[in-house]
Design an enzyme around this catalytic site. Structure first.
Site, PDB file in Angstrom:
ATOM      1  N   ASP A   1      31.237 -26.004 -25.100  1.00  0.00           N
ATOM      2  CA  ASP A   1      30.626 -26.079 -26.307  1.00  0.00           C
ATOM      3  C   ASP A   1      29.304 -25.644 -26.241  1.00  0.00           C
ATOM      4  OD1 ASP A   1      32.807 -26.979 -27.180  1.00  0.00           O
ATOM      5  OD2 ASP A   1      32.148 -28.926 -27.636  1.00  0.00           O
TER       6      ASP A   1
HETATM    7  N1  URA Z   1      35.087 -31.230 -24.309  1.00  0.00           N
HETATM    8  C1  URA Z   1      34.129 -30.980 -25.432  1.00  0.00           C
HETATM    9  O1  URA Z   1      34.266 -31.687 -26.506  1.00  0.00           O
HETATM   10  N2  URA Z   1      33.331 -30.138 -25.280  1.00  0.00           N
HETATM   11  C2  URA Z   1      33.258 -29.323 -24.267  1.00  0.00           C
HETATM   12  O2  URA Z   1      32.544 -28.489 -24.363  1.00  0.00           O
HETATM   13  C3  URA Z   1      34.190 -29.510 -23.212  1.00  0.00           C
HETATM   14  C4  URA Z   1      35.093 -30.564 -23.151  1.00  0.00           C
END
Ligand code: URA
Length: 240
Positions: free
Chosen positions: A102
């Site tokens: 993310d």
């Molecule tokens: N899980 C999440 O919620 N975000 C990420 O970036 C990776 C795994």
């Protein structure tokens, strides 16, 4: 790169490839190739076609410590991407991130121009484990460890596979933990913690399969994989 692509670049016909495969005249590190779809890296592996060594194209393999605020994408109209933060000479349409973090997640991201490798490592069949260091805005209790072990169910009913939760510190306002999972659902870690009543305030990937985030890399820094890490890639290719 797929074996058939490499051989096509060498002007070998499809028929010629198929015949050589059947006659075991294509050798990858001394072993007969098993499929023309096999992913071979001639920079890391010796490829022999009918007694001739096929010279290598060295794929790019980078470890990036993804910083907060950049998106895991090749291009974006508005937002800064992981490609934008690399030097110009490495920016290429062929370079991909293996997996996705993310925008507000930091940590280990592998980048490569060996496209099939990314598909391979992300395929559920390989069960590649990812470990995240997590900070949440509330307490974590031993019961949560069991919840994770049994498989968390998201608030929308989606069921996750068993995951490992290790609580590092816990207090009513903030807790820290390590979580290890072998899936890659959208926002998975954040949703898992929401399901047990706390919100993730910081998320960092520290491990991806056999790769560990290099502690020497500051956020935003990258480096090519070293020899030991290239050997891991080779192992993945050989066990595909
Ligand atoms: N899980 C999440 O919620 N975000 C990420 O970036 C990776 C795994």
């Amino acid at each position: 790169m797929r074996l058939d692509k490499i051989l096509a670049q060498e002007k070998v016909s499809r028929k010629g490839m198929k015949q050589a495969l059947l006659k075991k005249e294509i050798l990858v590190d001394g072993l007969p190739a098993y499929s023309l779809a096999q992913n071979v890296d001639t920079g890391l592996q010796e490829l022999i076609f009918k007694d001739r060594i096929i010279e290598g194209y060295e794929h790019i393999y980078l470890m990036l410590h993804k910083p907060n605020g950049v998106v895991t994408a090749s291009k974006d109209k508005e937002l800064l991407t992981v490609m934008d933060i690399l030097p110009q000479h490495l920016q290429s349409d062929q370079l991909y991130a293996i997996g996705r973090l993310d925008r507000d997640t930091t940590g280990l991201l592998l980048l490569t121009d060996n496209g099939p490798l990314g598909f391979q490592l992300l395929h559920p069949r390989y069960h590649i484990e990812k470990e995240y260091a997590v900070t949440v805005n509330g307490p974590l209790e031993p019961a949560h460890i069991e919840d994770f072990q049994e498989g968390i169910t998201f608030l929308d009913g989606t069921k996750c596979k068993p995951a490992k939760l290790e609580i590092l510190t816990s207090s009513p306002k903030e807790s820290r933990a390590l979580v290890t999972l072998s899936e890659g659902k959208f926002h998975q870690v954040k949703k898992m913690f929401l399901s047990v009543g706390v919100k993730v305030s910081a998320l960092k990937r520290v491990q991806f399969g056999d790769f560990t985030l290099d502690s020497e890399l500051a956020e935003g820094q990258y480096r090519p994989l070293n020899q030991d890490e290239l050997q891991i890639i080779k192992n993945y290719l050989e066990n595909s």
